[in-house]
Design a protein around this motif. Structure first.
Motif, mmCIF file in Angstrom:
data_model
loop_
_atom_site.group_PDB
_atom_site.id
_atom_site.type_symbol
_atom_site.label_atom_id
_atom_site.label_comp_id
_atom_site.label_asym_id
_atom_site.label_seq_id
_atom_site.Cartn_x
_atom_site.Cartn_y
_atom_site.Cartn_z
ATOM 1 N N VAL A 438 -62.834 30.164 -31.490
ATOM 2 C CA VAL A 438 -64.116 29.485 -31.731
ATOM 3 C C VAL A 438 -64.739 29.988 -33.031
ATOM 4 O O VAL A 438 -65.292 29.209 -33.825
ATOM 5 C CB VAL A 438 -65.068 29.706 -30.535
ATOM 6 C CG1 VAL A 438 -66.508 29.357 -30.914
ATOM 7 C CG2 VAL A 438 -64.611 28.848 -29.347
ATOM 8 N N GLU A 439 -64.622 31.289 -33.311
ATOM 9 C CA GLU A 439 -65.128 31.829 -34.580
ATOM 10 C C GLU A 439 -64.447 31.151 -35.764
ATOM 11 O O GLU A 439 -65.075 30.888 -36.794
ATOM 12 C CB GLU A 439 -64.868 33.333 -34.644
ATOM 13 C CG GLU A 439 -65.723 34.174 -33.708
ATOM 14 C CD GLU A 439 -65.333 35.646 -33.784
ATOM 15 O OE1 GLU A 439 -64.591 36.010 -34.723
ATOM 16 O OE2 GLU A 439 -65.760 36.409 -32.908
ATOM 17 N N GLN A 440 -63.156 30.871 -35.625
ATOM 18 C CA GLN A 440 -62.401 30.283 -36.728
ATOM 19 C C GLN A 440 -62.738 28.811 -36.970
ATOM 20 O O GLN A 440 -62.351 28.250 -37.999
ATOM 21 C CB GLN A 440 -60.902 30.438 -36.479
ATOM 22 C CG GLN A 440 -60.435 31.879 -36.414
ATOM 23 C CD GLN A 440 -60.810 32.670 -37.648
ATOM 24 O OE1 GLN A 440 -60.577 32.245 -38.780
ATOM 25 N NE2 GLN A 440 -61.426 33.831 -37.439
ATOM 26 N N LEU A 441 -63.469 28.169 -36.062
ATOM 27 C CA LEU A 441 -63.937 26.797 -36.316
ATOM 28 C C LEU A 441 -64.933 26.759 -37.457
ATOM 29 O O LEU A 441 -65.233 25.681 -37.990
ATOM 30 C CB LEU A 441 -64.584 26.210 -35.048
ATOM 31 C CG LEU A 441 -63.628 25.911 -33.882
ATOM 32 C CD1 LEU A 441 -64.426 25.441 -32.673
ATOM 33 C CD2 LEU A 441 -62.594 24.855 -34.276
ATOM 34 N N HIS A 442 -65.458 27.939 -37.834
ATOM 35 C CA HIS A 442 -66.399 28.029 -38.964
ATOM 36 C C HIS A 442 -65.776 28.750 -40.155
ATOM 37 O O HIS A 442 -66.500 29.156 -41.077
ATOM 38 C CB HIS A 442 -67.663 28.766 -38.519
ATOM 39 C CG HIS A 442 -68.345 28.127 -37.350
ATOM 40 N ND1 HIS A 442 -69.106 26.984 -37.472
ATOM 41 C CD2 HIS A 442 -68.350 28.461 -36.036
ATOM 42 C CE1 HIS A 442 -69.570 26.642 -36.271
ATOM 43 N NE2 HIS A 442 -69.128 27.514 -35.384
ATOM 44 N N ARG A 449 -59.680 26.089 -39.826
ATOM 45 C CA ARG A 449 -60.550 25.425 -38.844
ATOM 46 C C ARG A 449 -59.757 24.430 -38.003
ATOM 47 O O ARG A 449 -59.886 24.372 -36.777
ATOM 48 C CB ARG A 449 -61.703 24.713 -39.567
ATOM 49 C CG ARG A 449 -62.609 25.637 -40.369
ATOM 50 C CD ARG A 449 -63.919 24.956 -40.722
ATOM 51 N NE ARG A 449 -63.746 23.815 -41.605
ATOM 52 C CZ ARG A 449 -63.786 23.873 -42.942
ATOM 53 N NH1 ARG A 449 -63.954 25.052 -43.545
ATOM 54 N NH2 ARG A 449 -63.642 22.786 -43.674
ATOM 55 N N ARG A 450 -58.925 23.645 -38.664
ATOM 56 C CA ARG A 450 -58.173 22.615 -37.948
ATOM 57 C C ARG A 450 -57.155 23.238 -36.989
ATOM 58 O O ARG A 450 -56.994 22.777 -35.849
ATOM 59 C CB ARG A 450 -57.463 21.708 -38.943
ATOM 60 C CG ARG A 450 -58.415 20.910 -39.835
ATOM 61 C CD ARG A 450 -57.661 19.901 -40.666
ATOM 62 N NE ARG A 450 -57.002 18.928 -39.816
ATOM 63 C CZ ARG A 450 -56.082 18.074 -40.236
ATOM 64 N NH1 ARG A 450 -55.697 18.075 -41.510
ATOM 65 N NH2 ARG A 450 -55.515 17.220 -39.410
ATOM 66 N N ALA A 451 -56.458 24.297 -37.439
ATOM 67 C CA ALA A 451 -55.482 24.953 -36.567
ATOM 68 C C ALA A 451 -56.172 25.573 -35.356
ATOM 69 O O ALA A 451 -55.628 25.562 -34.240
ATOM 70 C CB ALA A 451 -54.716 26.019 -37.352
ATOM 71 N N ALA A 452 -57.376 26.121 -35.557
ATOM 72 C CA ALA A 452 -58.120 26.695 -34.434
ATOM 73 C C ALA A 452 -58.449 25.618 -33.400
ATOM 74 O O ALA A 452 -58.330 25.842 -32.187
ATOM 75 C CB ALA A 452 -59.401 27.361 -34.940
ATOM 76 N N ALA A 453 -58.854 24.438 -33.874
ATOM 77 C CA ALA A 453 -59.165 23.341 -32.946
ATOM 78 C C ALA A 453 -57.925 22.922 -32.166
ATOM 79 O O ALA A 453 -57.979 22.702 -30.942
ATOM 80 C CB ALA A 453 -59.738 22.156 -33.715
#
Length: 600
Positions: A438-442, A449-453
């Motif tokens: 979730v932190e990596q969405l920012h 960001r996309r890979a985190a999603a």
């Protein structure tokens, strides 16, 4: 490997790449031939600069050079050219310069760090052959030209002599090799001809393996390896007993290139002497030959500080699951070759995965063999690793557990070369890495960001829903991945935010929202879609039409059929696409009317 923008003074095309086939140098000849300046080429992937190379299946040759350390030659008769550019002189037959291309591994110590690519213009020669014109000069003149200082003259002589290849030419060249091998220019040119000619030079070269001159024996072994003629194997096996270590070295290399299974026992004996100068090429030759039965005899070398790295590389190519434990144990040793061990474990995993679909066996064995103190070297190495090393380290770390490992992997989400391995590992960890993702969405990098999603969607933790809903209002690419993740999680809290995207200007995002809504199964869906079928915004009506057509809600049927005559063409198209799947509807009549009256 240092990056040079221009390589000068060569009358042929020369460029280099790194392991990922990104161009690192580009010589003046190529600047003239292609019209592309060095600064335009350097730093760009070869396939991005010339997409036709990938489309024509030529990248496989580059990848084989990097992976196996072989030399690849692209013959003009088969491949015509590598880089499309006009001939240096006007040609009536060829639109593009016809090229002979040699791809050589670029080594840094014992590692392959990229490729060296030599590109020779053979257009004039091929045109002359086609038109039946005489092919230049007598053999004596061509042989003399091999000693010329000018590369262009030597190149033309090599080309013509390699094509000629009769017995007289071969004998002349062998005589020149005996008499002129102290001249590096002559030597290089003669070896070029002998390794490329179609003439049968194996027997004469075999006889040179017994010449009194050590250098001649060395060059004979080198040439026999390059020619890949298995008839040379018995003579090369005898050369393993040569009194000169340099001859033995080149005989070992040649036997590896010939993949000579007959040499395995002798090569093992050389390895077991632990003489680094000869054991190193012998390990490489055993890896090329590929006999897995030798692996148990290589395991003890992992305790030899000088040979543990090449032994680990060889075991990665040859070993079975039984070598996983010894490889992991090596990481506990001071000064262990961490990257080499990671590459070996990754190679084992890849072989088991490709051959049996059982890479997980290697991963499970490694996980069981690891101890806490050996994880830290992997974490330290991954901070500066690139290319093949980075992928191997990320793969191996992904088999392990612990907060430090998880944080290290999350930091690699934006690296395209390891994204697949990192996401797989994080998905295996499950909900315990949700907060990190979730932190990596920012994160600053869009790819991260996309890979985190994507990872959050595959984990399926409802705790990620609020953050993914927030991401729907971010940049379009992230919003598409967030919608896909919400579809996988299937949490109804996403219902209203996804409905809000049905009129979004971006068609891909609208379709992602539709797919996500279809997966939620919300009890209010039918009623809300029925309302949206009359929305003033045509994009909303189109999206609602696609949902209503997918589910065929009875309460939406009348309004769905009305959309077949909607004022917006995209809405009518969506409605007509759904008509054949609706029950109790005269689909044929509706489609006939559309064929008669609607736009093409």
């Amino acid at each position: 490997m240092e990056q040079d923008t221009v390589v000068s003074g060569l009358e042929a095309g020369l460029f280099t790449t790194d392991e990922e086939l990104v161009i690192r140098s580009w010589n003046e000849w190529l600047v003239r031939a292609t019209g592309m300046r060095a600064e335009e080429a350097v730093g760009r992937p070869l396939a991005a600069l010339f997409p036709e190379i990938e489309a024509r299946g030529l990248l496989v040759h580059f990848r084989r050079v990097v992976a196996e350390g072989v030399v690849e030659v692209l013959a003009p008769a088969l491949h015509r050219y590598l880089i499309p550019c006009p001939p240096q002189a006007p040609s009536r037959r060829f639109r593009y310069m016809q090229q002979r291309v040699t791809i050589v591994p670029l080594r840094d110590g014992g590692r392959i760090r990229g490729t060296i690519v030599l590109l020779e213009d053979v257009t004039a020669r091929l045109e002359a052959e086609h038109e039946g014109r005489p092919q230049g000069e007598p053999v004596e003149a061509l042989v003399k030209a091999l000693g010329e200082e000018r590369w262009a003259v030597r190149r033309a002589a090599v080309e013509q002599l390699a094509i000629g290849g009769d017995d007289e030419t071969v004998q002349t060249l062998l005589g020149l090799l005996r008499e002129g091998h102290q001249d590096l220019t002559v030597l290089t040119s003669v070896l070029h001809v002998l390794t490329r000619t179609d003439a049968d030079v194996t027997e004469p070269l075999v006889r040179l393996l017994e010449a009194p001159d050590v250098d001649l024996r060395i060059y004979a072994a080198l040439a026999l390896g390059e020619r890949r003629d298995r008839r040379a194997i018995p003579a090369l096996l005898r050369a393993l007993e040569d009194p000169d270590a340099n001859v033995r070295y080149h005989a070992i290399e040649a036997l590896g290139k010939l993949r000579a299974a007959e040499a395995v026992e002798q090569l093992l004996q050389i390895v077991e002497t632990r003489d680094f100068f000869l054991a190193f090429p012998a390990l490489d030759a055993l890896a090329q030959i590929g006999d897995p039965a030798v692996a148990p005899r290589l395991v003890p070398l992992l305790r030899d500080k000088a040979l543990c790295a090449p032994a680990a590389d060889a075991l990665g190519c040859l070993g079975d699951a039984g070598v996983v434990g010894p490889l992991v144990a090596l990481l506990s040793e001071p000064g262990a070759p961490v990257r080499t061990v990671a590459r070996a474990l990754a190679a084992l995993y890849d072989r088991y995965e490709a051959g049996y679909g059982e890479g997980v066996l290697v991963a499970d064995l490694a996980r069981g063999a690891f101890e806490g103190q050996v994880v830290q070297p992997l974490l330290e190495e991954i901070r500066s690793a690139q290319g093949e090393d980075l992928r191997a380290l990320a793969l191996v770390l992904g088999w392990l557990e612990g907060p430090e490992v998880e944080r290290a992997l999350v930091q690699l989400l934006g690296e395209p070369s390891v994204q697949k391995e990192v996401v797989q590992a994080l998905v295996r960890y499950g909900p315990r890495v949700t907060a990190l993702l979730v932190e990596q969405l920012h994160a600053e990098e869009p790819a991260t960001r996309r890979a985190a999603a994507v990872a959050l969607g595959r984990i399926g933790d409802p705790a990620a829903v609020p953050a993914l809903v927030e991401a729907l209002s971010g940049d379009t690419e992230l919003a598409i991945d967030a919608a896909g993740a919400l579809a996988q999680i299937g949490d109804r809290r996403a219902f209203e935010p996804l409905l809000g995207l049905l009129g979004h200007p971006n068609a891909a995002l609208r379709r992602a929202a539709i797919a996500a809504l279809n997966s939620l199964g919300h009890p209010e869906m039918a009623g809300r879609v029925r309302e949206l079928l009359l929305d003033p915004d045509p994009r909303v009506r189109e999206s609602a039409t696609r949902i209503a057509g997918y589910f065929a809600y009875p309460e939406c049927l009348e309004r769905l059929l009305e959309r077949c005559e909607d004022g917006d063409e995209a809405v009518r198209c969506a409605a007509l696409e759904s008509v054949p799947y609706l029950e109790d509807v005269s689909a044929t009549a509706i489609l006939r009317r559309a064929l008669r009256e609607d736009t093409p």
